[in-house]
Design a protein around this motif. Structure first.
Motif, PDB file in Angstrom:
ATOM      1  N   VAL A  55       7.110  12.444   5.009  1.00  0.00           N
ATOM      2  CA  VAL A  55       7.100  13.022   3.666  1.00  0.00           C
ATOM      3  C   VAL A  55       8.025  12.253   2.723  1.00  0.00           C
ATOM      4  O   VAL A  55       7.669  11.979   1.574  1.00  0.00           O
ATOM      5  CB  VAL A  55       7.474  14.521   3.724  1.00  0.00           C
ATOM      6  CG1 VAL A  55       7.642  15.098   2.329  1.00  0.00           C
ATOM      7  CG2 VAL A  55       6.410  15.280   4.496  1.00  0.00           C
ATOM      8  N   GLY A  56       9.208  11.873   3.195  1.00  0.00           N
ATOM      9  CA  GLY A  56      10.124  11.102   2.360  1.00  0.00           C
ATOM     10  C   GLY A  56       9.483   9.797   1.909  1.00  0.00           C
ATOM     11  O   GLY A  56       9.619   9.392   0.757  1.00  0.00           O
ATOM     12  N   ARG A  57       8.770   9.148   2.809  1.00  0.00           N
ATOM     13  CA  ARG A  57       8.097   7.886   2.457  1.00  0.00           C
ATOM     14  C   ARG A  57       7.010   8.125   1.412  1.00  0.00           C
ATOM     15  O   ARG A  57       6.824   7.313   0.506  1.00  0.00           O
ATOM     16  CB  ARG A  57       7.510   7.237   3.717  1.00  0.00           C
ATOM     17  CG  ARG A  57       6.723   5.958   3.442  1.00  0.00           C
ATOM     18  CD  ARG A  57       7.622   4.912   2.758  1.00  0.00           C
ATOM     19  NE  ARG A  57       6.874   3.823   2.191  1.00  0.00           N
ATOM     20  CZ  ARG A  57       6.806   2.595   2.712  1.00  0.00           C
ATOM     21  NH1 ARG A  57       7.458   2.304   3.817  1.00  0.00           N
ATOM     22  NH2 ARG A  57       6.118   1.652   2.117  1.00  0.00           N
ATOM     23  N   LEU A  58       6.290   9.237   1.514  1.00  0.00           N
ATOM     24  CA  LEU A  58       5.267   9.553   0.517  1.00  0.00           C
ATOM     25  C   LEU A  58       5.887   9.723  -0.865  1.00  0.00           C
ATOM     26  O   LEU A  58       5.347   9.235  -1.862  1.00  0.00           O
ATOM     27  CB  LEU A  58       4.500  10.817   0.912  1.00  0.00           C
ATOM     28  CG  LEU A  58       3.632  10.723   2.154  1.00  0.00           C
ATOM     29  CD1 LEU A  58       3.058  12.096   2.502  1.00  0.00           C
ATOM     30  CD2 LEU A  58       2.516   9.709   1.973  1.00  0.00           C
ATOM     31  N   LEU A  59       7.031  10.402  -0.917  1.00  0.00           N
ATOM     32  CA  LEU A  59       7.721  10.569  -2.199  1.00  0.00           C
ATOM     33  C   LEU A  59       8.143   9.217  -2.763  1.00  0.00           C
ATOM     34  O   LEU A  59       7.966   8.938  -3.952  1.00  0.00           O
ATOM     35  CB  LEU A  59       8.941  11.477  -2.025  1.00  0.00           C
ATOM     36  CG  LEU A  59       8.680  12.916  -1.595  1.00  0.00           C
ATOM     37  CD1 LEU A  59       9.996  13.641  -1.346  1.00  0.00           C
ATOM     38  CD2 LEU A  59       7.840  13.666  -2.604  1.00  0.00           C
ATOM     39  N   LEU A  60       8.697   8.369  -1.893  1.00  0.00           N
ATOM     40  CA  LEU A  60       9.115   7.043  -2.336  1.00  0.00           C
ATOM     41  C   LEU A  60       7.925   6.232  -2.837  1.00  0.00           C
ATOM     42  O   LEU A  60       8.015   5.564  -3.869  1.00  0.00           O
ATOM     43  CB  LEU A  60       9.829   6.299  -1.204  1.00  0.00           C
ATOM     44  CG  LEU A  60      10.334   4.895  -1.560  1.00  0.00           C
ATOM     45  CD1 LEU A  60      11.352   4.932  -2.693  1.00  0.00           C
ATOM     46  CD2 LEU A  60      10.927   4.216  -0.336  1.00  0.00           C
ATOM     47  N   ASP A  61       6.803   6.305  -2.131  1.00  0.00           N
ATOM     48  CA  ASP A  61       5.621   5.547  -2.552  1.00  0.00           C
ATOM     49  C   ASP A  61       5.128   5.970  -3.931  1.00  0.00           C
ATOM     50  O   ASP A  61       4.687   5.133  -4.722  1.00  0.00           O
ATOM     51  CB  ASP A  61       4.498   5.688  -1.520  1.00  0.00           C
ATOM     52  CG  ASP A  61       4.775   4.907  -0.246  1.00  0.00           C
ATOM     53  OD1 ASP A  61       5.666   4.033  -0.241  1.00  0.00           O
ATOM     54  OD2 ASP A  61       4.088   5.177   0.765  1.00  0.00           O
ATOM     55  N   VAL A  62       5.214   7.254  -4.235  1.00  0.00           N
ATOM     56  CA  VAL A  62       4.805   7.739  -5.557  1.00  0.00           C
ATOM     57  C   VAL A  62       5.729   7.169  -6.636  1.00  0.00           C
ATOM     58  O   VAL A  62       5.278   6.719  -7.693  1.00  0.00           O
ATOM     59  CB  VAL A  62       4.788   9.285  -5.588  1.00  0.00           C
ATOM     60  CG1 VAL A  62       4.674   9.815  -7.006  1.00  0.00           C
ATOM     61  CG2 VAL A  62       3.642   9.807  -4.731  1.00  0.00           C
ATOM     62  N   ILE A  63       7.033   7.162  -6.357  1.00  0.00           N
ATOM     63  CA  ILE A  63       7.983   6.613  -7.336  1.00  0.00           C
ATOM     64  C   ILE A  63       7.794   5.111  -7.484  1.00  0.00           C
ATOM     65  O   ILE A  63       7.794   4.578  -8.598  1.00  0.00           O
ATOM     66  CB  ILE A  63       9.433   6.981  -6.951  1.00  0.00           C
ATOM     67  CG1 ILE A  63       9.625   8.498  -7.122  1.00  0.00           C
ATOM     68  CG2 ILE A  63      10.438   6.195  -7.785  1.00  0.00           C
ATOM     69  CD1 ILE A  63      10.971   9.013  -6.664  1.00  0.00           C
ATOM     70  N   VAL A  64       7.605   4.394  -6.389  1.00  0.00           N
ATOM     71  CA  VAL A  64       7.384   2.940  -6.451  1.00  0.00           C
ATOM     72  C   VAL A  64       6.137   2.631  -7.279  1.00  0.00           C
ATOM     73  O   VAL A  64       6.146   1.726  -8.124  1.00  0.00           O
ATOM     74  CB  VAL A  64       7.288   2.329  -5.032  1.00  0.00           C
ATOM     75  CG1 VAL A  64       6.724   0.912  -5.074  1.00  0.00           C
ATOM     76  CG2 VAL A  64       8.661   2.329  -4.361  1.00  0.00           C
ATOM     77  N   ALA A  65       5.059   3.376  -7.072  1.00  0.00           N
ATOM     78  CA  ALA A  65       3.824   3.142  -7.837  1.00  0.00           C
ATOM     79  C   ALA A  65       4.065   3.365  -9.330  1.00  0.00           C
ATOM     80  O   ALA A  65       3.599   2.581 -10.169  1.00  0.00           O
ATOM     81  CB  ALA A  65       2.713   4.055  -7.329  1.00  0.00           C
ATOM     82  N   MET A  66       4.808   4.404  -9.677  1.00  0.00           N
ATOM     83  CA  MET A  66       5.121   4.681 -11.079  1.00  0.00           C
ATOM     84  C   MET A  66       5.941   3.542 -11.676  1.00  0.00           C
ATOM     85  O   MET A  66       5.669   3.072 -12.782  1.00  0.00           O
ATOM     86  CB  MET A  66       5.903   5.996 -11.188  1.00  0.00           C
ATOM     87  CG  MET A  66       6.395   6.312 -12.590  1.00  0.00           C
ATOM     88  SD  MET A  66       7.575   7.687 -12.639  1.00  0.00           S
ATOM     89  CE  MET A  66       9.064   6.895 -11.994  1.00  0.00           C
ATOM     90  N   ILE A  67       6.937   3.072 -10.935  1.00  0.00           N
ATOM     91  CA  ILE A  67       7.819   2.005 -11.428  1.00  0.00           C
ATOM     92  C   ILE A  67       7.030   0.699 -11.614  1.00  0.00           C
ATOM     93  O   ILE A  67       7.258  -0.034 -12.568  1.00  0.00           O
ATOM     94  CB  ILE A  67       9.015   1.835 -10.467  1.00  0.00           C
ATOM     95  CG1 ILE A  67       9.920   3.066 -10.560  1.00  0.00           C
ATOM     96  CG2 ILE A  67       9.786   0.564 -10.734  1.00  0.00           C
ATOM     97  CD1 ILE A  67      10.418   3.399 -11.954  1.00  0.00           C
ATOM     98  N   ARG A  68       6.119   0.422 -10.697  1.00  0.00           N
ATOM     99  CA  ARG A  68       5.278  -0.777 -10.852  1.00  0.00           C
ATOM    100  C   ARG A  68       4.453  -0.688 -12.127  1.00  0.00           C
ATOM    101  O   ARG A  68       4.349  -1.664 -12.876  1.00  0.00           O
ATOM    102  CB  ARG A  68       4.356  -0.948  -9.646  1.00  0.00           C
ATOM    103  CG  ARG A  68       5.048  -1.512  -8.439  1.00  0.00           C
ATOM    104  CD  ARG A  68       4.086  -1.690  -7.286  1.00  0.00           C
ATOM    105  NE  ARG A  68       4.741  -2.323  -6.157  1.00  0.00           N
ATOM    106  CZ  ARG A  68       4.475  -2.041  -4.892  1.00  0.00           C
ATOM    107  NH1 ARG A  68       3.561  -1.134  -4.583  1.00  0.00           N
ATOM    108  NH2 ARG A  68       5.119  -2.667  -3.933  1.00  0.00           N
ATOM    109  N   ARG A  69       3.844   0.477 -12.370  1.00  0.00           N
ATOM    110  CA  ARG A  69       3.032   0.651 -13.586  1.00  0.00           C
ATOM    111  C   ARG A  69       3.870   0.455 -14.840  1.00  0.00           C
ATOM    112  O   ARG A  69       3.396  -0.062 -15.840  1.00  0.00           O
ATOM    113  CB  ARG A  69       2.392   2.041 -13.626  1.00  0.00           C
ATOM    114  CG  ARG A  69       1.223   2.237 -12.708  1.00  0.00           C
ATOM    115  CD  ARG A  69       0.466   3.537 -12.993  1.00  0.00           C
ATOM    116  NE  ARG A  69       1.311   4.721 -12.970  1.00  0.00           N
ATOM    117  CZ  ARG A  69       1.614   5.430 -11.881  1.00  0.00           C
ATOM    118  NH1 ARG A  69       1.142   5.072 -10.704  1.00  0.00           N
ATOM    119  NH2 ARG A  69       2.376   6.504 -11.977  1.00  0.00           N
ATOM    120  N   GLN A  70       5.110   0.894 -14.791  1.00  0.00           N
ATOM    121  CA  GLN A  70       5.991   0.831 -15.960  1.00  0.00           C
ATOM    122  C   GLN A  70       6.723  -0.503 -16.089  1.00  0.00           C
ATOM    123  O   GLN A  70       7.395  -0.738 -17.085  1.00  0.00           O
ATOM    124  CB  GLN A  70       7.013   1.970 -15.908  1.00  0.00           C
ATOM    125  CG  GLN A  70       6.378   3.344 -15.999  1.00  0.00           C
ATOM    126  CD  GLN A  70       7.384   4.465 -15.823  1.00  0.00           C
ATOM    127  OE1 GLN A  70       8.559   4.252 -15.491  1.00  0.00           O
ATOM    128  NE2 GLN A  70       6.942   5.684 -16.033  1.00  0.00           N
TER     129      GLN A  70
END
Length: 98
Positions: A55-70
């Motif tokens: 679950v922690g990795r899933l949360l991190l992946d969501v944040i990483v994807a957002m940061i890449r987009r931004q």
């Protein structure tokens, strides 16, 4: 693992990715904004009932994807997030200094 509804919240000074069911916070990863192009991941917490399920990795992946987009960068001060970045080169493109 059942389908998890990962939500995002962002305010002026920071934000979080989190999982909440029936008004109970089950997992969250928080970050602080450091200027316009940088965030600092500062905390991860996963309920005992969800530990060991990635679950922690899933949360991190969501944040990483957002940061890449931004087009921003991350400093992982949280020990959990730092350990994932240390183990997985595929997400290091968002690290500050890379």
């Amino acid at each position: 693992m059942e389908d998890l509804n990962i939500q995002m919240e962002e305010g002026e000074t920071g934000g979080r990715a989190f999982i909440e069911e029936r008004r109970e916070l089950l997992a969250e990863m928080t970050y602080s904004k450091a200027g316009d192009s940088l965030i600092i991941i500062d905390h991860t917490d996963v309920a005992a009932s969800m530990k060991g399920q990635g679950v922690g990795r899933l949360l991190l992946d969501v944040i990483v994807a957002m940061i890449r987009r931004q087009g921003k960068k991350i400093i992982p001060l949280c020990p959990y997030a730092k350990s994932v970045f240390d183990k997985d080169p595929s997400i290091r493109d968002v690290l500050n200094g890379n």
